[in-house]
Design an enzyme around this catalytic site. Structure first.
Site, PDB file in Angstrom:
ATOM      1  N   LYS A  66      -8.020   9.936   8.437  1.00  0.00           N
ATOM      2  CA  LYS A  66      -9.294   9.299   8.264  1.00  0.00           C
ATOM      3  C   LYS A  66     -10.616   8.810   7.227  1.00  0.00           C
ATOM      4  O   LYS A  66     -10.070   9.756   6.240  1.00  0.00           O
ATOM      5  CB  LYS A  66     -10.054  10.059   9.109  1.00  0.00           C
ATOM      6  CG  LYS A  66     -11.327   9.908  10.669  1.00  0.00           C
ATOM      7  CD  LYS A  66     -10.292   9.130  11.525  1.00  0.00           C
ATOM      8  CE  LYS A  66     -11.712   8.905  12.477  1.00  0.00           C
ATOM      9  NZ  LYS A  66     -10.883   7.928  13.795  1.00  0.00           N
ATOM     10  N   ASP A 102     -12.870   2.233  14.050  1.00  0.00           N
ATOM     11  CA  ASP A 102     -13.447   4.083  15.039  1.00  0.00           C
ATOM     12  C   ASP A 102     -15.215   3.568  15.474  1.00  0.00           C
ATOM     13  O   ASP A 102     -15.262   1.900  14.809  1.00  0.00           O
ATOM     14  CB  ASP A 102     -13.283   5.183  14.057  1.00  0.00           C
ATOM     15  CG  ASP A 102     -13.814   6.645  14.324  1.00  0.00           C
ATOM     16  OD1 ASP A 102     -12.736   6.554  15.555  1.00  0.00           O
ATOM     17  OD2 ASP A 102     -14.335   6.747  14.853  1.00  0.00           O
TER      18      ASP A 102
END
Ligand code: NDP
Length: 456
Positions: free
Chosen positions: A136, A176
């Site tokens: 991430k 995201d």
């Protein structure tokens, strides 16, 4: 610490020691602690069954990222002022494939949040059954109110550092919160320019004309709606005629609403960080998409321009609206114990996390104790990353699939993830416990791959 027979007898003590060690080594990272704790709470039975996992220190290794990159992102705004943001990429696990996970641009982004998201991503990606590791990244940059040119300059600066760490076989970022098609375009453009390679497999969430996949935009929200439908079906129930509420009005929320409506649900409310809209006639998706996707406006405009049945409630979370199905699709820890108790009282029967970790541990406990079907994010929102992996497949074969074919693949993957969680929970004596099922199934896949590759 040397592991002996006595050690295995007391698995609880082992898990407690592990937890304390992880907390000690990662101070001041509350979101990361929460994510680790939630997984550790499920793992005692699988470690008891597979002592080799403990002997190989698999959890100690999984909870330590393979690599963490933190970097400066300087950029210039339209008025000529210089700004400095902090960029992150945490490459957690390459046990199952290249690192894979989104980028988040939001002022709240810090190492703890990126690590919690990366840690979750490892298990989520494993659950898809596709060859992707976990990662991430993001930056503490606030895109709100910024011009297109400012967004472009920020993305270019961000990629000027990130490019050396990513690639089709290395690490494949995606979007995201705060990173959608526009940002992926600017990021991809800069990657292409610096590397002099048209390497579509280095980023997912691309536009259709430049290597993107159909259904990727819709995938996380669609997947969450499919997952909740599967949970209901496993109880002989369905979404048909059910009142549904959704938090957020971003990418995940919009497509969760669309698919929940298509499956027969009546979506009556959604929200943003300023408040929520209640529409007793059902959310008008066209209007919502125009405001949020085309105009990049605020949700409060919905009630001003919407049908007579709509009202906007400022400054309050959506969890006070009566419903049978709740889909939290906004952000972490947005639904706490009090909100969960209220929802239970109002008649909720199923909750699926479209966002990552939107329910606090207390909220999850409340739902489980009330026998509410609860789909954790690592299972319920895995449709996004699964479709990213399908995008990688299309890039690798220089192919482009139809919407119908891709959606069918997504639907099948979500059905398989549901079945895997459901069957694993039953196998470990906790039927209907999707949290336990998801954690054990995801962990087991990663564990087997790690064991096979030796101590690395
Ligand atoms: P977006 O930026 O598109 O949308 C986020 C939405 O949540 C916005 O409407 C935002 O409102 C709202 N929001 C933020 N904070 C709150 C809050 N405290 N209360 C109510 N609403 C809030 O992000 P995404 O839709 O892409 O992501 C949402 C979640 O889903 C995140 O947890 C993300 O990690 C997760 N996720 C996303 C995937 C994807 O494919 N995009 C894949 C898997 C998970 P506002 O505009 O006011 O800030």
């Amino acid at each position: 610490m040397v592991l002996d027979e006595e050690f295995y007898v007391n698995i609880t003590e082992h898990m407690q020691n592990l937890r304390e060690e992880i907390l000690r080594r990662n101070p001041a990272e509350p979101e990361f602690h929460q994510a680790v704790q939630e997984v550790l709470d499920s793992l005692a039975p699988v470690i008891a069954r597979h002592p080799a996992y403990a002997r190989a220190k698999l959890m100690e290794r999984i909870s330590e990222p393979e690599r963490q990159i933190i970097f400066r992102v300087p950029w210039v705004d339209d008025a000529g002022e210089v700004h400095v943001n902090r960029g992150f990429r945490v490459e957690f696990s390459s046990a199952l494939g290249p690192y894979k996970g989104g980028l988040r641009f939001h002022p709240s982004v810090n190492l703890s949040i990126v690590k919690f998201l990366g840690f979750e991503q490892v298990f989520k990606n494993a659950l898809t059954g596709l060859p992707i590791g976990g990662a991430k990244g993001g930056a503490d940059f606030d895109p709100k109110g910024r011009s297109d040119n400012e967004i472009m300059r920020f993305c270019q600066s961000f990629m000027t550092e990130l490019y050396r760490h990513i690639g089709e076989y290395t690490d494949v970022p995606a979007g995201d919160t705060g990173v959608g098609l526009r940002e992926i375009g600017y990021l991809f453009g800069q990657y292409k320019r610096i590397t002099n390679r048209y390497e579509t497999g280095a980023l997912t969430g691309k536009g259709l004309a430049w290597g993107g996949a159909r259904v990727r935009t819709e995938a996380t929200g669609y997947g969450a709606a499919y997952f909740v439908a599967e949970m209901l079906a496993a109880r002989g129930d369905g979404l048909e005629g059910r009142e549904v509420i959704v938090s957020g009005s971003g990418n995940v929320a919009i497509y969760a609403i669309q698919k929940a409506q298509a499956l027969g649900g009546r979506v009556v409310a959604c929200s943003d960080s300023g408040g929520y809209v209640f529409d007793r006639d059902g959310i008008d998706l066209n209007l919502l998409r125009t405001i949020k996707e085309v105009e990049r406006g605020r949700l409060s405009e919905y009630a001003e321009r919407g049908a007579s049945g709509a009202s906007y409630v400022a400054g309050r979370p959506v969890w006070e609206v009566p419903c049978q199905v709740a889909l939290p699709c906004a952000t972490q820890n947005e639904l706490d114990g009090d909100a969960a108790r209220r929802l239970v009282k109002l008649g909720v029967v199923a909750v699926a996390e479209g966002a990552n970790m939107p329910c606090t541990p207390e909220a999850v406990r409340v739902f489980r104790e009330a026998n509410v079907l609860f789909g954790p994010g690592k299972a319920a929102n895995a449709g996004g990353v699964a479709t990213s992996a399908l995008e990688m497949q299309q890039n690798a074969s220089r192919d482009s699939w139809t919407f119908e074919y891709t959606e069918e693949r997504l639907h099948r993957i979500m059905r398989d993830i549901h079945a895997t969680c459901f069957e694993t929970a039953a196998e470990y004596g906790r039927p209907g416990d999707y949290v336990l099922g998801a954690n054990i199934a995801g962990y087991s896949r990663v564990a087997e791959a790690m064991l096979a590759c030796g101590v690395i």
